[in-house]
Scaffold this active site. Structure first.
Site, PDB file in Angstrom:
ATOM      1  N   GLN A  20      -8.588  -7.574 -10.660  1.00  0.00           N
ATOM      2  CA  GLN A  20      -9.544  -6.280 -10.063  1.00  0.00           C
ATOM      3  C   GLN A  20      -8.811  -5.186 -10.747  1.00  0.00           C
ATOM      4  O   GLN A  20      -9.708  -4.245 -11.210  1.00  0.00           O
ATOM      5  CB  GLN A  20      -8.917  -6.039  -8.499  1.00  0.00           C
ATOM      6  CG  GLN A  20      -9.218  -4.852  -8.151  1.00  0.00           C
ATOM      7  CD  GLN A  20      -8.985  -4.895  -6.377  1.00  0.00           C
ATOM      8  OE1 GLN A  20      -9.762  -5.302  -5.691  1.00  0.00           O
ATOM      9  NE2 GLN A  20      -8.238  -4.124  -6.016  1.00  0.00           N
ATOM     10  N   HIS A  40       0.902  -1.251   0.035  1.00  0.00           N
ATOM     11  CA  HIS A  40      -0.018  -0.055  -0.130  1.00  0.00           C
ATOM     12  C   HIS A  40       0.867   1.350   0.059  1.00  0.00           C
ATOM     13  O   HIS A  40       0.549   2.490  -0.624  1.00  0.00           O
ATOM     14  CB  HIS A  40      -1.053   0.109   1.349  1.00  0.00           C
ATOM     15  CG  HIS A  40      -1.761  -0.998   1.361  1.00  0.00           C
ATOM     16  ND1 HIS A  40      -1.701  -2.027   2.332  1.00  0.00           N
ATOM     17  CD2 HIS A  40      -2.964  -1.303   0.671  1.00  0.00           C
ATOM     18  CE1 HIS A  40      -2.799  -3.034   2.279  1.00  0.00           C
ATOM     19  NE2 HIS A  40      -3.429  -2.429   1.066  1.00  0.00           N
ATOM     20  N   ASP A 100      -3.409  -7.593  -7.444  1.00  0.00           N
ATOM     21  CA  ASP A 100      -4.738  -8.105  -7.680  1.00  0.00           C
ATOM     22  C   ASP A 100      -5.122  -7.520  -9.126  1.00  0.00           C
ATOM     23  O   ASP A 100      -5.695  -6.723  -9.551  1.00  0.00           O
ATOM     24  CB  ASP A 100      -5.644  -7.237  -6.725  1.00  0.00           C
ATOM     25  CG  ASP A 100      -5.640  -7.648  -5.237  1.00  0.00           C
ATOM     26  OD1 ASP A 100      -5.593  -9.086  -4.925  1.00  0.00           O
ATOM     27  OD2 ASP A 100      -5.315  -6.794  -4.633  1.00  0.00           O
ATOM     28  N   VAL A 148       4.741  -5.421  -4.502  1.00  0.00           N
ATOM     29  CA  VAL A 148       5.759  -5.353  -3.777  1.00  0.00           C
ATOM     30  C   VAL A 148       5.847  -7.178  -3.087  1.00  0.00           C
ATOM     31  O   VAL A 148       4.641  -7.265  -2.464  1.00  0.00           O
ATOM     32  CB  VAL A 148       5.601  -4.246  -2.822  1.00  0.00           C
ATOM     33  CG1 VAL A 148       6.885  -4.338  -1.622  1.00  0.00           C
ATOM     34  CG2 VAL A 148       5.598  -3.201  -3.516  1.00  0.00           C
ATOM     35  N   GLN A 155     -17.977  -7.080  -0.896  1.00  0.00           N
ATOM     36  CA  GLN A 155     -16.880  -7.981  -1.766  1.00  0.00           C
ATOM     37  C   GLN A 155     -16.501  -9.319  -0.952  1.00  0.00           C
ATOM     38  O   GLN A 155     -15.553  -9.923  -1.532  1.00  0.00           O
ATOM     39  CB  GLN A 155     -15.849  -7.091  -2.140  1.00  0.00           C
ATOM     40  CG  GLN A 155     -14.634  -6.472  -1.139  1.00  0.00           C
ATOM     41  CD  GLN A 155     -13.567  -5.524  -1.471  1.00  0.00           C
ATOM     42  OE1 GLN A 155     -14.058  -4.566  -1.712  1.00  0.00           O
ATOM     43  NE2 GLN A 155     -12.483  -6.057  -1.759  1.00  0.00           N
TER      44      GLN A 155
HETATM   45  O1  PAF Z   1      -7.651  -3.999  -3.321  1.00  0.00           O
HETATM   46  C1  PAF Z   1      -8.413  -3.587  -2.019  1.00  0.00           C
HETATM   47  O2  PAF Z   1      -7.938  -3.534  -1.093  1.00  0.00           O
HETATM   48  C2  PAF Z   1      -9.938  -3.547  -2.262  1.00  0.00           C
HETATM   49  O3  PAF Z   1     -10.600  -4.703  -3.139  1.00  0.00           O
HETATM   50  C3  PAF Z   1     -10.553  -2.126  -2.712  1.00  0.00           C
HETATM   51  C4  PAF Z   1      -9.970  -1.825  -4.388  1.00  0.00           C
HETATM   52  C5  PAF Z   1     -10.003  -1.196  -1.668  1.00  0.00           C
HETATM   53  C6  PAF Z   1     -11.965  -1.988  -2.570  1.00  0.00           C
HETATM   54  O4  PAF Z   1     -12.582  -2.207  -1.664  1.00  0.00           O
END
Ligand code: PAF
Length: 288
Positions: free
Chosen positions: A150, A34, A147, A173, A58
């Site tokens: 995503q 992050h 991801d 990472v 989700q």
């Molecule tokens: O990748 C994530 O942490 C989540 O899927 C996100 C993009 C913050 C959506 O809740």
């Protein structure tokens, strides 16, 4: 750093922002992955907003919503240090008030890979990310390559729904032994995390074969399967070599950009995913 916890405060703040905005959406329990997104956002924008929201829509009914790791105070300390301007950390009721009933759903990409095993997962992701995009109206939004599905779904959504923002997909990472950073790695012991490096070893073995000229998709899957088989704690759920645009399995030879990806429940404790891209990279993806 200002912390915003309501939709109305976020909207009021946004009305007064005029310079470039980088948004990093997260579910908290932040790690180096992050922070690499935050640093890039810091470098490329005047204002950085990080959202922290464990999005219930989700998670499937048998998934880890209840036990998903959370540590808001620690997250805020890391974000303060990274010179983030605003943290948007709303409650569930702020984003999904009673009688909420609107969903954003793609028709094809979510049917593959993760989406095929986690029904409804991407509907939750695309819905919450749409809401975050509306609330923050970023210039750029940052997501991890880890991801991959995503990121590719969100890229499609941004194009299809005409969100006026740039999607930035940043490199995965990794921990010292190759394990892709994830908040869920926390479910594993130090020793297990080391063993979980086998996912990246499998991907790297396939990458080496590809670099040496191997183009048979099934052969690359086989190479990954053989490496994973050396680690008894790894129980592969899928081993995929897919077309990077459609995310469907490549039946024969690889002739264009490909996504090699794995989902591997590990030690019965964490479902790990990882991927590498062949023949393209997030920076060279064509605009849709
Ligand atoms: O990748 C994530 O942490 C989540 O899927 C996100 C993009 C913050 C959506 O809740």
């Amino acid at each position: 750093m200002q912390i915003i916890s309501t939709v109305s405060a976020m909207q009021a703040l946004r009305r007064n922002l005029t310079s470039s905005i980088g948004l990093v959406p997260t579910m908290g329990y932040l790690h180096e992955g992050h922070l690499s997104l935050v640093r890039r956002a810091r470098c490329e924008n005047d204002i950085v907003i990080v959202s922290i929201f464990v999005n219930p829509s989700q998670f499937g009914p048998n998934e880890d919503l209840g036990t998903y790791p959370r540590d808001l105070e620690h997250d805020l300390a890391l974000l303060r240090e990274a010179q983030v301007d605003y943290v948007f950390a709303p409650s569930n009721d702020e984003l999904y008030p009673p009688r909420y009933q609107t969903w954003v759903e793609l028709s094809e990409l979510p049917q593959q890979l993760e989406g095929a095993r986690r029904p409804g997962h991407f509907r939750g992701v695309t819905t919450i990310v749409s809401k975050l995009f509306h609330l923050t109206r970023p210039t750029r939004a940052y997501f991890g390559q880890k991801d991959a599905q995503q990121a590719l779904i969100l890229r499609r959504m941004v194009a299809d729904l005409n969100f006026a923002l740039q999607m930035i997909i940043c490199p995965t990472v990794r921990e010292a032994h190759g394990l892709a950073m994830s908040s869920r790695n926390n479910y594993l012991s130090a020793e297990e995390r080391q063993g979980a490096g086998v996912l990246y070893q499998a991907l790297q073995a396939a990458q080496s074969a590809y670099d040496a000229g191997e183009r048979c998709a099934e052969r690359l899957r086989e190479i990954m399967r053989d490496v994973l088989a050396q680690e008894p704690l790894a129980r592969p759920e899928y081993i995929s070599a897919a077309d990077l645009e459609t995310l469907t399995e490549i039946p024969g030879l690889i002739t264009g950009p490909a996504l090699l990806s794995l989902a591997v429940p590990f030690a019965g404790k964490a479902r790990l995913i990882d991927n590498i891209w062949l023949g393209t990279s997030p920076d060279t993806l064509p605009a849709l």
